[in-house]
Design an enzyme around this catalytic site. Structure first.
Site, PDB file in Angstrom:
ATOM      1  N   GLU A 153      -1.595  -8.995   3.392  1.00 33.55           N
ATOM      2  CA  GLU A 153      -1.464  -9.570   4.739  1.00 33.55           C
ATOM      3  C   GLU A 153      -2.801 -10.018   5.316  1.00 33.55           C
ATOM      4  O   GLU A 153      -2.841 -10.887   6.184  1.00 33.55           O
ATOM      5  CB  GLU A 153      -0.763  -8.583   5.690  1.00 33.55           C
ATOM      6  CG  GLU A 153      -1.557  -7.339   6.077  1.00 33.55           C
ATOM      7  CD  GLU A 153      -1.373  -6.159   5.130  1.00 33.55           C
ATOM      8  OE1 GLU A 153      -1.053  -6.389   3.950  1.00 33.55           O
ATOM      9  OE2 GLU A 153      -1.564  -5.003   5.569  1.00 33.55           O
ATOM     10  N   HIS A 193      -3.561  -4.898   0.341  1.00 31.25           N
ATOM     11  CA  HIS A 193      -3.050  -5.430   1.611  1.00 31.25           C
ATOM     12  C   HIS A 193      -3.107  -6.959   1.626  1.00 31.25           C
ATOM     13  O   HIS A 193      -4.054  -7.537   2.169  1.00 31.25           O
ATOM     14  CB  HIS A 193      -3.871  -4.884   2.774  1.00 31.25           C
ATOM     15  CG  HIS A 193      -3.602  -3.444   3.064  1.00 31.25           C
ATOM     16  ND1 HIS A 193      -2.561  -3.018   3.857  1.00 31.25           N
ATOM     17  CD2 HIS A 193      -4.240  -2.323   2.639  1.00 31.25           C
ATOM     18  CE1 HIS A 193      -2.578  -1.695   3.918  1.00 31.25           C
ATOM     19  NE2 HIS A 193      -3.582  -1.254   3.196  1.00 31.25           N
ATOM     20  N   CYS A 212       0.825  -1.198   0.000  1.00 24.14           N
ATOM     21  CA  CYS A 212       0.000   0.000   0.000  1.00 24.14           C
ATOM     22  C   CYS A 212       0.868   1.260   0.000  1.00 24.14           C
ATOM     23  O   CYS A 212       1.446   1.594  -1.028  1.00 24.14           O
ATOM     24  CB  CYS A 212      -1.006  -0.029   1.147  1.00 24.14           C
ATOM     25  SG  CYS A 212      -2.448   0.982   0.766  1.00 24.14           S
TER      26      CYS A 212
END
Ligand code: GLN
Length: 531
Positions: free
Chosen positions: A509, A507, A381
């Protein structure tokens, strides 16, 4: 449907979320379908506008909801797919009740905390029943017993348990049993008082999950049982895990937590088969190799601010039989001392998401260091925007290139607002949020990682790569490795002449789990190990 409520006592940060998520894992491994919910007593409508240093990371769901980081634990530990319904704040409850009142729904009545606020809370707990895709709802109540702001939630739960019956709903109280060095003893009084507080308002926990540094000896267990009015086999020891949070479900299973829960809720299932989970924990806890990854950010003081990133790195390590040693670097320190002082010797550099210009120059220096020294780089990001700025400035010689977020007057706005964002003035929930599809360029590092060209990843940002600079940057060796399906938005950039330099606008993650590590994190660690 069966209901499990989880409250916390004595202090905050006891890991209620982890305890709930771990119980969720165990119940799923018994063949039950689980969903999870968090009730937060604060007045913000969602945590999207809160400082990560105060509240930890904002976890983004597929539907774009900005939620508490505990929902990250829920998604990592279980198979449940969460939506905005799964995180309820006092702010949302009041917002709903007040707009009902304005519409005239309660015409003639005085609108009160009891019954209107509590009814709305109960309605939101009940709402999962109709969906019909779970056997059990685990609901965690944020905050600590005794907080004034948590009272409406506890009252709603008291009524709820009464209405559905004790064989359908139970209360688990996660509490602290502190070890007092001077006395050489574990102390049960704080827990007794915390449970007394619950009983005052008509709530009796069926199970105590006791966070402790020392084993709970028989006499301590008996005391807790007797004075908290909880059966002896429902006093569960939850010692601090030694190596990894993923050991937590195994520890609770040994203590018989899931067994007890099933007995209380009259659920007949075989015991949880945790062999697969144990193998994953083993690969995380006893790796053959080690590698050091620098995370260059600005919310470095608080472990929780980049929670999902640290977890995803841990999963990726497990997949590579490699322990990941984190070197958390404050970007502002790089601004003072230069990149070499802080980054020499690391095998990979990760720049995570963020907002505002503090520390950005340090992150840009870190991205440059990675590019020039051939160190694997993973930008997430803001980390992607940073990489774009760095490349524009130093590889394309676009002097003063920047994001308009940090320098509204930059001569080269390589990162800028899309037209539809220019007039947005509200800060809450107004970013590009949630899962969006993207297409990946065949032959890129990203393609190699994912193994296919169509992906969907979660977003949370306002600014975008400025397409006006695409050609100039590509001419100097930047690869646009992923775009939105119509090609207009840049989603992934890579460097052509670099061992592994991948930066993404989304993102990743948030999609990593211990059993299914995210492919980009996995390959980033693999590249770091190759150094
Ligand atoms: N501040 C940047 C933006 O709004 C990046 C956001 C982020 O990293 N999540 O676009």
């Amino acid at each position: 449907m069966k209901y499990i409520f989880v409250t916390g006592g004595v202090v905050s940060s006891l890991g209620k979320g982890l305890a709930g998520a771990s119980l969720g894992t165990l119940l799923e491994h018994r063949g039950l379908r689980v969903t999870m919910q968090k009730l937060d007593p604060y007045l913000n409508v969602d945590p999207g506008t809160m400082n990560p240093l105060q509240h930890g990371e904002v976890y983004v769901l597929a539907d774009g909801a900005e939620t508490d980081l505990d929902l990250g634990h829920y998604e990592r530990f279980t198979k449940c797919v969460l939506t905005r319904e799964n995180n309820l704040t006092s702010g949302q409850v009041y917002e709903t009740v007040l707009s009902n009142e304005r519409r005239g729904d309660y015409l003639g009545k005085t609108v009160q905390v009891i019954p209107h606020i509590t009814d709305e809370i109960k309605r939101r707990i009940r709402s999962f029943e109709n969906a019909g895709n779970a056997d059990i709802l685990i609901t965690e109540i944020g905050g600590t017993t005794g907080d004034i702001e948590g009272l409406p939630f506890l009252e709603a739960i008291r009524q709820f348990i009464l209405q559905v019956g004790h064989e359908n709903a139970i209360l688990i109280h996660v509490t602290l049993v502190p070890f007092i060095k001077a006395a050489g003893e574990l102390k049960t009084k704080p827990t007794q008082q915390s449970v007394a507080k619950l009983r005052e308002i008509g709530l009796q926990p069926e199970i105590l999950v006791c966070r402790t540094e020392m084993p709970l000896e028989a006499d301590v267990r008996e005391k807790l049982s007797l004075y908290c009015n909880v059966s002896l086999d429902a006093v569960i020891e939850a010692r601090d895990v030694e190596n990894s949070i993923y050991e937590f479900p195994l520890m609770l299973q040994e203590e018989g937590l899931d067994e007890k829960v099933c007995r209380l809720l009259r659920l007949e299932t075989p015991p949880a088969d945790m062999e697969g989970w144990k193998r994953i924990v083993h690969s995380i806890v006893h790796p053959t190799h080690r590698t050091t990854i620098a995370v260059v950010g600005k919310y470095v003081e608080l472990q929780d601010a980049y929670k999902s990133i640290y977890e995803a790195l841990c999963h990726a390590g497990g997949a590579n039989d490699c322990g990941v040693d984190l070197k958390i670097v404050d970007a502002e320190e790089i601004e003072i001392d230069g990149a070499d002082k802080h980054l020499a010797g690391v095998s990979g550099i990760l720049v995570p998401g963020g907002f505002g210009d503090r520390g950005t120059e340090g992150k840009i220096a870190a991205a440059r260091y990675a590019r020039e020294k051939g160190i694997p780089y993973f930008g997430i990001c803001l980390g992607m925007q940073i990489a774009s700025i760095e490349f524009a400035r130093n590889a394309c010689v676009l002097e003063g290139a920047n994001s308009t977020e940090f320098d509204p007057k930059t001569p080269h706005p390589v990162i800028a607002l899309l037209d539809e964002q220019v007039d947005v003035t509200e800060k809450g929930g107004s970013m590009r949020l949630g899962a969006w599809p993207a297409l990946i360029k065949p032959g890129s590092k990203s393609h190699e990682a994912y193994g296919h060209t169509e992906i969907a990843e979660r977003h949370r940002h306002r600014y975008e790569f400025n397409s006006a600079y695409r050609e100039r940057m590509e001419a100097k060796g930047l690869l646009i490795a992923g775009t939105s399906p119509n090609g207009s938005l840049v989603e992934i950039i890579e460097l052509k002449d670099h061992p592994w330099y991948v930066a993404v606008q989304f993102h990743p993650e948030f999609l990593s789990k211990p059993e299914t590590p995210h492919p980009l994190f996995r390959d980033f660690i693999k590249a770091a190990m190759g150094r």
